[in-house]
Design a protein around this motif. Structure first.
Motif, PDB file in Angstrom:
ATOM      1  N   SER A  74      -3.286   3.912  -2.335  1.00  0.00           N
ATOM      2  CA  SER A  74      -3.388   3.038  -3.502  1.00  0.00           C
ATOM      3  C   SER A  74      -2.574   1.770  -3.260  1.00  0.00           C
ATOM      4  O   SER A  74      -1.623   1.758  -2.474  1.00  0.00           O
ATOM      5  CB  SER A  74      -2.893   3.754  -4.760  1.00  0.00           C
ATOM      6  OG  SER A  74      -1.538   4.146  -4.621  1.00  0.00           O
ATOM      7  N   VAL A  75      -2.980   0.695  -3.914  1.00  0.00           N
ATOM      8  CA  VAL A  75      -2.331  -0.595  -3.682  1.00  0.00           C
ATOM      9  C   VAL A  75      -1.692  -1.113  -4.959  1.00  0.00           C
ATOM     10  O   VAL A  75      -2.096  -0.770  -6.072  1.00  0.00           O
ATOM     11  CB  VAL A  75      -3.329  -1.640  -3.138  1.00  0.00           C
ATOM     12  CG1 VAL A  75      -3.879  -1.207  -1.794  1.00  0.00           C
ATOM     13  CG2 VAL A  75      -4.457  -1.886  -4.131  1.00  0.00           C
ATOM     14  N   ILE A  76      -0.684  -1.948  -4.775  1.00  0.00           N
ATOM     15  CA  ILE A  76       0.001  -2.602  -5.886  1.00  0.00           C
ATOM     16  C   ILE A  76       0.352  -4.003  -5.432  1.00  0.00           C
ATOM     17  O   ILE A  76       0.672  -4.231  -4.259  1.00  0.00           O
ATOM     18  CB  ILE A  76       1.271  -1.815  -6.297  1.00  0.00           C
ATOM     19  CG1 ILE A  76       1.962  -2.488  -7.493  1.00  0.00           C
ATOM     20  CG2 ILE A  76       2.231  -1.659  -5.121  1.00  0.00           C
ATOM     21  CD1 ILE A  76       3.132  -1.694  -8.037  1.00  0.00           C
ATOM     22  N   THR A 101       0.844  -1.200   0.000  1.00  0.00           N
ATOM     23  CA  THR A 101       0.000   0.000   0.000  1.00  0.00           C
ATOM     24  C   THR A 101       0.871   1.238   0.000  1.00  0.00           C
ATOM     25  O   THR A 101       1.745   1.405   0.855  1.00  0.00           O
ATOM     26  CB  THR A 101      -0.916   0.031   1.244  1.00  0.00           C
ATOM     27  OG1 THR A 101      -1.691  -1.177   1.284  1.00  0.00           O
ATOM     28  CG2 THR A 101      -1.848   1.225   1.191  1.00  0.00           C
ATOM     29  N   TYR A 102       0.644   2.104  -0.975  1.00  0.00           N
ATOM     30  CA  TYR A 102       1.375   3.365  -1.039  1.00  0.00           C
ATOM     31  C   TYR A 102       0.849   4.338   0.021  1.00  0.00           C
ATOM     32  O   TYR A 102      -0.272   4.166   0.533  1.00  0.00           O
ATOM     33  CB  TYR A 102       1.215   3.993  -2.425  1.00  0.00           C
ATOM     34  CG  TYR A 102       2.018   3.313  -3.510  1.00  0.00           C
ATOM     35  CD1 TYR A 102       3.407   3.428  -3.546  1.00  0.00           C
ATOM     36  CD2 TYR A 102       1.390   2.577  -4.509  1.00  0.00           C
ATOM     37  CE1 TYR A 102       4.144   2.823  -4.550  1.00  0.00           C
ATOM     38  CE2 TYR A 102       2.119   1.964  -5.520  1.00  0.00           C
ATOM     39  CZ  TYR A 102       3.496   2.091  -5.533  1.00  0.00           C
ATOM     40  OH  TYR A 102       4.221   1.492  -6.524  1.00  0.00           O
ATOM     41  N   ASP A 149      -0.487   7.089  -0.285  1.00  0.00           N
ATOM     42  CA  ASP A 149      -1.753   7.718  -0.669  1.00  0.00           C
ATOM     43  C   ASP A 149      -2.942   6.743  -0.595  1.00  0.00           C
ATOM     44  O   ASP A 149      -4.070   7.102  -0.946  1.00  0.00           O
ATOM     45  CB  ASP A 149      -1.658   8.325  -2.071  1.00  0.00           C
ATOM     46  CG  ASP A 149      -1.446   7.284  -3.162  1.00  0.00           C
ATOM     47  OD1 ASP A 149      -1.416   6.067  -2.834  1.00  0.00           O
ATOM     48  OD2 ASP A 149      -1.303   7.674  -4.334  1.00  0.00           O
TER      49      ASP A 149
END
Length: 449
Positions: free
Chosen positions: A105-107, A100-101, A103
């Motif tokens: 957002s996830v990757i 999880t970044y 901000d």
């Protein structure tokens, strides 16, 4: 002719995840290691590894030097922390990891070689180069990896704690937050990224295509999955001049005029046939050509014959697991890393691994003009098991199975004799993914000058 999908240039595909995933993966296991250090003893295979290292002052001293020399980017504090991180890895199968970044957002990325990620920066040190080539270290590491590999091949659905079933990551779930199953939506997209538009089930033989885990009873069964008939056809089987891809893999290097004896250091990683092949037949390939390509953990991991011919020798050579050529980091123009980034030395050392890592060697006497050639299956990092499917004297045809890797990712090389000139197809480009059985090039007798 089937078209192999063009892929993004990626020198580390499937081995090094994006930086944020890599960082959070290590941080996740570091956090768990800190908790274990307070109370939990080591699991038996990790304790055996620790005992073997501590029993030899030179090995323990080199480990201490590694942690003094390693890049400041390293997140593994010391040898004790390393052991507790290994405790958490070897009791479960590899999984798809979600980061999880800041901000929100996830990757996500499949982490097929988790131990390698922990050793990555540690290996890129002079002390690591010395330690990881030692016979005693590799004996201790082999015992740890064999134990893990045995667990990963075990279909037992009720293993003793703290182990979990080896196929437990073959789900479509995304819980806990850091992990997801290999058949979750994003993970499945990754598995299908080089399949030319076909689904996983249409490409691979699945014991139960309708089940969440596709019927694979263990992690290893999933890893060595076979191809469905016809999905990787040999399109020109009777032309003796054509060379076919032996593995589903990404082009790493092509070298000509290779020598029987050569030295490795830093950028000048020349191929040394005597050390690579450990056989008298190597003399017949001096001044020939080497083609090398590597497999990601998501790739198909069985090897196919690139030619028609007769197996004249087939054997396994034991070797190292995490020894690399220490370097100054990624070079200018690296498609994945910033210049000087020390991650990924193992991938940049693939030519060196052909003389140092555990590997399978298969000499094939092919029809003219190809003649004698050799396939080398190179086990990289925790991919320590190379299994042969052929024996001396066997007749093989293009596309026939030669053997397989068990677990992780790996590399392979094709070595051709002098006296022939290989004209490579336009698709054989550095960092381009190749399908198994696809045509790599054409061999012709080299004109006499």
């Amino acid at each position: 002719m089937s078209l192999v999908p063009k892929t993004k240039l990626s020198r580390y595909g499937g081995w090094l995840p994006p930086r944020e995933i890599h960082k959070q993966f290590i941080a996740h296991h570091f956090k768990l290691a800190v908790i274990r250090q307070r109370a939990d003893p080591h699991v038996p295979p990790v304790q055996a590894f620790a005992d073997a290292i501590n029993a030899v002052p030179l090995m323990r001293g080199l480990f201490d030097q590694i942690f003094l020399q390693v890049s400041p980017l390293n997140q593994v504090e010391d040898f004790d922390t390393l052991l507790h991180m290994l405790d958490g890895i070897v009791v479960q199968p590899p999984a798809y990891f979600i980061a999880t970044y800041p901000d929100g957002s996830v990757i996500g990325e499949p982490i097929g070689v988790p131990i390698y990620l922990i050793f990555d920066l540690l290996s890129n040190t002079s002390a690591g180069y010395d330690l990881f080539r030692m016979e005693q270290f590799n004996a201790a590491m082999k015992a740890l990896l064999v134990n893990w590999g045995t667990y990963l091949a075990d279909p037992d659905q009720n293993p003793p704690a703290p182990y979990v079933p080896s196929n437990s990551s073959l789900t479509n779930e995304t819980e806990p937050p850091e992990r997801a199953g290999w058949f979750s939506t994003d993970a499945l997209l990754s598995l299908e990224s080089n399949l030319g538009g076909l689904s996983f089930e249409a490409t691979y033989v699945c014991p139960d295509p309708g089940a969440v885990n596709r019927g694979f009873e263990s992690w290893d069964a999933f890893f060595v999955r076979a191809l469905q008939p016809g999905v990787r056809p040999v399109e020109v089987p009777d032309n003796p001049t054509l060379i076919h891809s032996a593995c589903e893999s990404t082009v790493y290097r092509i070298s000509e005029n290779v020598q029987l004896h050569d030295q490795f250091w830093l950028k000048d990683q020349k191929y040394s046939l005597y050390d690579m092949l450990d056989a008298a037949l190597a003399q017949q390939l001096v001044d020939g050509t080497v083609y090398q390509a590597f497999l990601s953990p998501q790739d198909y991991h069985r090897w196919h014959s690139p030619v028609n011919g007769t197996v004249v020798a087939a054997f396994i050579i034991p070797g190292t697991y995490y020894a690399v050529i220490p370097d100054a980091g990624a070079e200018e123009g690296d498609p994945d890393l910033e210049p000087g980034d020390p991650h990924g030395a193992l991938i940049r050392s693939q030519a060196f691994l052909t003389v140092s890592a555990a590997r399978a060697v298969i000499f094939i006497q092919a029809d003219d003009p190809i003649g004698l050639m050799c396939f080398i299956g190179v086990g990289m990092a925790e991919v320590s098991t190379c299994q042969l499917s052929v024996n001396n004297g066997d007749q093989v045809v293009i596309g026939q199975e030669l053997g397989m890797f068990h677990f992780g990712g790996s590399s392979h090389a094709l070595v051709f004799r002098p006296g022939i000139q290989v004209t490579w197809t336009d698709s054989v480009v550095l960092d381009r993914h190749q399908w198994v059985n696809s045509i790599l090039g054409m061999a012709n007798v080299r004109p006499v000058s």
